[in-house]
Design an enzyme around this catalytic site. Structure first.
Site, mmCIF file in Angstrom:
data_model
loop_
_atom_site.group_PDB
_atom_site.id
_atom_site.type_symbol
_atom_site.label_atom_id
_atom_site.label_comp_id
_atom_site.label_asym_id
_atom_site.label_seq_id
_atom_site.Cartn_x
_atom_site.Cartn_y
_atom_site.Cartn_z
ATOM 1 N N LYS A 184 4.963 29.345 -28.397
ATOM 2 C CA LYS A 184 6.201 28.945 -28.316
ATOM 3 C C LYS A 184 6.386 30.074 -26.732
ATOM 4 C CE LYS A 184 5.788 25.478 -30.195
ATOM 5 N NZ LYS A 184 6.534 25.315 -31.220
HETATM 6 C C1 LIG Z 1 6.508 24.401 -32.981
HETATM 7 C C2 LIG Z 1 7.476 23.748 -33.409
HETATM 8 C C3 LIG Z 1 8.256 23.425 -34.843
HETATM 9 C C4 LIG Z 1 7.971 24.565 -35.670
HETATM 10 O O1 LIG Z 1 7.767 25.914 -35.449
HETATM 11 P P1 LIG Z 1 6.666 26.440 -36.646
HETATM 12 O O2 LIG Z 1 7.726 27.654 -36.121
HETATM 13 O O3 LIG Z 1 5.211 26.696 -35.967
HETATM 14 O O4 LIG Z 1 6.956 26.061 -37.807
HETATM 15 C C5 LIG Z 1 8.403 22.352 -34.679
HETATM 16 N N1 LIG Z 1 8.828 21.049 -34.595
HETATM 17 C C6 LIG Z 1 8.219 21.424 -32.748
HETATM 18 C C7 LIG Z 1 8.758 19.866 -32.054
HETATM 19 C C8 LIG Z 1 7.500 22.131 -31.890
HETATM 20 O O5 LIG Z 1 6.527 22.189 -31.408
#
Ligand SMILES: *Cc1c(COP(=O)(O)O)cnc(C)c1O
Length: 387
Positions: A184
């Site tokens: 991210k």
């Molecule tokens: C990455 C992601 C999540 C979840 O995040 P985590 O930190 O991996 O639990 C939720 N929604 C979307 C759209 C994502 O891309």
């Protein structure tokens, strides 16, 4: 052709993060403690919200947010089919039902037109997902939500930093959930944050994130704390560690800088690819909005090419470029298809987009030369395989 692979993503971890993790290890306080509190405060300040609750994943933030606003067995929660499974699975944790919505063909965000026809007397909430970091049409979503008394929990896993009508994403809906997963825009390895201006929801999320134990449970091992605690609810184990927060504190300080680089690279992609007739590029955000540019998703006009999207991805890989697909729409996965009874034809836009989408690499660790190489390679593949 270049001789080294360009990964789809590489996190940018500096010496500051390394030193802070080492200092945390030496401090003797590894799990939730002062660095988590600092990370929460600095995050809330950056976003401009009242409350920020740090947890160990974006998924945990979504789960706690839905629980805090009272989603329970039998409720229905609207969310886009074009998302990661986390957005929907948290609804099932609470024995509620995810109700999927189709997307807009260009932004890939949920189409507000689809909301009202999906409502039933059981609909309690909506989870807009800001796809790739482009804010959803929040004015329309909030209007409809107010009218039907739906809670708005934003999945902002891609949307840091993003703005809608000059407001930071994180200050708009009832609760906003961010992710600090390794790929991210900022990372703590694994981690997440829920932001809200409602102190009761924040308190509920804090308590439920640490076993449902009474307020400030983590302090029981500090000098000011006490061994005594009370379990108020059967909670979860979702607390962030100080080790992770140590990374997050420094990532947050670089968030604007990271964004500047991503924004520049997105502009280079736009300039370098906009005249390719066989591609649809992600639309630029309207005035007053800021796209976080977590993802750069292009759509191949497969009917104008002699190759499929999958072949295109393989050809890019052979040319040393890592890509990804965001996302396989939920209604095409066996679990959601079979338990919710959806067919591809129920979501014509998302089903069609799925055949066309490719996420190109976009992150600050890339060089401008890397971006140019991706542009040149995409152009030459399209030229070679056009019908
Ligand atoms: C990455 C992601 C999540 C979840 O995040 P985590 O930190 O991996 O639990 C939720 N929604 C979307 C759209 C994502 O891309």
């Amino acid at each position: 052709m270049r001789n080294h692979f360009l990964p789809f993503h590489v996190p940018t971890i500096g010496e500051e993060e390394v030193q802070e993790v080492v200092a945390t290890l030496r401090s003797g306080w590894l799990t939730t403690g002062p660095r988590v509190k600092q990370f929460e405060q600095e995050f809330a300040h950056y976003i401009g919200c009242q409350q920020a609750v740090a947890v160990n994943s974006g998924t945990a933030a979504l789960h706690l947010a839905l629980e805090a606003v009272g989603i329970a067995e039998g409720d229905e929660v609207l969310l886009p089919t074009m998302t990661f499974t986390a957005t929907a699975e948290v609804v099932t944790y609470l024995k509620a039902r995810p109700v999927l919505l189709d997307c807009q063909p260009d932004t890939l965000n949920l189409d507000p037109e689809q909301i009202e026809r999906a409502l039933t007397p059981k609909t309690r909430a909506i989870i807009p997902v800001h796809m790739g970091g482009r804010p959803c049409e929040m004015d329309r979503i909030l209007d409809i939500a107010r009218h039907y008394r739906l809670k708005v929990i934003e999945d902002a896993a891609h949307a840091l930093p993003a703005r809608y009508c000059d407001r930071m994403v994180g200050t708009i809906g009832d609760i906003t959930c961010f992710s600090f997963y390794a790929t991210k825009t900022i990372t703590t390895g694994e981690g997440g944050m829920a932001t809200t201006d409602n102190p009761e929801w924040a308190e509920r999320m804090r308590i439920m994130s640490l076993h449902g134990i009474s307020k400030d449970a983590w302090k029981r091992y500090t000098a000011e704390g006490s061994w005594y605690y009370e379990v108020l609810f059967p909670g979860y184990k979702y607390n962030l560690t100080d080790l992770a927060a140590a990374i997050g504190i420094h990532q947050l300080r670089k968030c604007e800088h990271f964004w500047n680089v991503r924004q520049r690279y997105a502009a280079l992609y736009h300039e370098g690819l906009q005249d390719v007739a066989e591609l649809t590029l992600p639309p630029l955000p309207p005035a007053g909005q800021q796209h976080a540019w977590h993802l750069y998703i292009v759509q191949l006009h497969v009917e104008q090419l002699r190759i499929t999207r999958n072949q295109f991805i393989t050809l890019l890989k052979e040319r040393q470029i890592g890509t990804s697909v965001h996302f396989i729409p939920l209604h095409l996965h066996p679990y959601y298809r079979d338990t919710l009874g959806y067919r591809a034809a129920d979501f014509p836009q998302a089903s069609a987009a799925f055949e066309r989408i490719v996420s190109l690499p976009l992150y600050p660790q890339m060089t401008e030369a890397d971006v140019t190489y991706v542009i040149d390679t995409v152009r030459s593949l399209v030229r070679h395989y056009r019908r």
